[in-house]
Design a protein around this motif. Structure first.
Motif, PDB file in Angstrom:
ATOM      1  N   THR A   3       0.847  -1.184   0.000  1.00 44.71           N
ATOM      2  CA  THR A   3       0.000   0.000   0.000  1.00 44.71           C
ATOM      3  C   THR A   3       0.885   1.237   0.000  1.00 44.71           C
ATOM      4  O   THR A   3       1.804   1.360   0.820  1.00 44.71           O
ATOM      5  N   GLU A   4       0.603   2.159  -0.913  1.00 45.84           N
ATOM      6  CA  GLU A   4       1.317   3.428  -0.973  1.00 45.84           C
ATOM      7  C   GLU A   4       0.440   4.504  -0.357  1.00 45.84           C
ATOM      8  O   GLU A   4      -0.721   4.655  -0.708  1.00 45.84           O
ATOM      9  N   ILE A   5       1.008   5.262   0.585  1.00 47.66           N
ATOM     10  CA  ILE A   5       0.293   6.321   1.275  1.00 47.66           C
ATOM     11  C   ILE A   5       0.931   7.651   0.905  1.00 47.66           C
ATOM     12  O   ILE A   5       2.153   7.825   1.060  1.00 47.66           O
ATOM     13  N   THR A   6       0.151   8.592   0.411  1.00 46.08           N
ATOM     14  CA  THR A   6       0.653   9.927   0.099  1.00 46.08           C
ATOM     15  C   THR A   6      -0.124  10.941   0.922  1.00 46.08           C
ATOM     16  O   THR A   6      -1.348  11.033   0.813  1.00 46.08           O
ATOM     17  N   PHE A   7       0.611  11.701   1.754  1.00 47.18           N
ATOM     18  CA  PHE A   7      -0.005  12.733   2.583  1.00 47.18           C
ATOM     19  C   PHE A   7      -0.085  14.019   1.757  1.00 47.18           C
ATOM     20  O   PHE A   7       0.933  14.587   1.363  1.00 47.18           O
ATOM     21  N   LEU A   8      -1.303  14.475   1.487  1.00 46.58           N
ATOM     22  CA  LEU A   8      -1.517  15.648   0.643  1.00 46.58           C
ATOM     23  C   LEU A   8      -1.873  16.899   1.449  1.00 46.58           C
ATOM     24  O   LEU A   8      -2.099  17.958   0.876  1.00 46.58           O
ATOM     25  N   GLY A   9      -1.915  16.767   2.766  1.00 48.36           N
ATOM     26  CA  GLY A   9      -2.197  17.918   3.616  1.00 48.36           C
ATOM     27  C   GLY A   9      -3.486  17.764   4.379  1.00 48.36           C
ATOM     28  O   GLY A   9      -4.485  17.270   3.872  1.00 48.36           O
ATOM     29  N   HIS A  10      -3.450  18.174   5.661  1.00 49.43           N
ATOM     30  CA  HIS A  10      -4.580  18.100   6.574  1.00 49.43           C
ATOM     31  C   HIS A  10      -5.078  16.647   6.656  1.00 49.43           C
ATOM     32  O   HIS A  10      -4.312  15.777   7.038  1.00 49.43           O
TER      33      HIS A  10
END
Length: 248
Positions: A3-10
């Motif tokens: 699983t790839e997790i990308t934090f895009l803000g908030h």
């Protein structure tokens, strides 16, 4: 599958596993009501992949940004708490799936989403019918993800055992004096939830994008970093910068 997790803000996080993509609480706008973003959205909205499903945890403006939903294909289903569908359907024509606590929705093969109760308030200026809040337990090709949206601490979170990933909000320790009870997790409480659920990895969210409360915008993250260092949790807590990704 990984699983790839990308934090895009908030609370906007992009989850990818195989051919499945889940997007949580998409807020792509430069401002939420009178509050401007402190960090620009890390991608052009048109460069975001079309998700398999969009999850909305509740109706607060920093979690449900109606303008942001217009960047996605009309075929993408939007999952949200009961009562919010009427509002969202006024602005977009996407399939709307309201799921109550204890109920599930399977939008694609290998993807299952269940809603659970959280402790939060979600009143919008547009009326009292949008107070519902959901947390979501997400299973993507066998990966288990715990996403409580925005919530105060609850002992029943411990019933969700050993998620591969916990997306846990951290909020200012000093909150508005208008609130008699907390409606979100402090950094210390987020660590407690990670421990009680047995989450293999925690990614903190709900920080550094908008100024919340009376503390400096980076105060919650600095408090979390101190706890992580003191308790040697660096291997379990992955602090992602805006736009940064992690693969489990």
């Amino acid at each position: 599958m990984s699983t790839e997790i990308t934090f895009l803000g908030h609370s906007t996080v992009l989850l990818k596993n195989g051919g499945l993509t889940v997007l949580t609480d998409p807020v792509l706008s430069d401002r939420v009501m009178a509050t401007r973003r402190l960090v620009p959205f890390p991608l052009s909205p048109v460069d975001l992949p079309q998700p398999t499903v969009i999850l909305i945890s509740h109706g607060h403006y920093d979690h449900l940004d109606l303008h942001s939903l217009k960047f996605f294909s009309r075929e993408v289903p939007i999952v949200l708490p009961p009562g919010l569908g009427k509002l969202v359907s006024k602005f977009v024509s996407n399939p709307i799936i309201e799921i109550a606590h204890g109920c599930s929705h399977d939008p694609a093969i290998g993807l299952a989403i269940s809603a659970f109760p959280v402790t939060h308030s979600a009143l919008r200026l547009s009326g009292i019918n949008y107070r519902g809040c959901n947390g979501y337990w997400i299973e993507m090709n066998g990966s288990k993800i715990f996403f409580p949206g925005d919530s105060a601490y609850r002992t029943d979170f411990a019933s969700f055992r050993e998620p591969d990933l916990a997306l846990l909000p951290i909020a200012p320790c000093k909150h508005s004096f208008f609130l008699k009870k907390r409606a979100d997790l402090t950094p210390a409480e987020a660590i407690r939830v990670m421990e009680e659920t047995g989450a293999k990895k925690m990614v903190p969210i709900h920080w550094g994008t908008f100024k919340l409360g009376f503390e400096a915008a980076d105060a919650p993250m600095e408090a979390l970093k101190q706890i992580v260092a003191e308790r040697n949790f660096a291997d379990r807590v992955a602090i992602l910068k805006h736009g940064e990704s992690l693969t489990l």
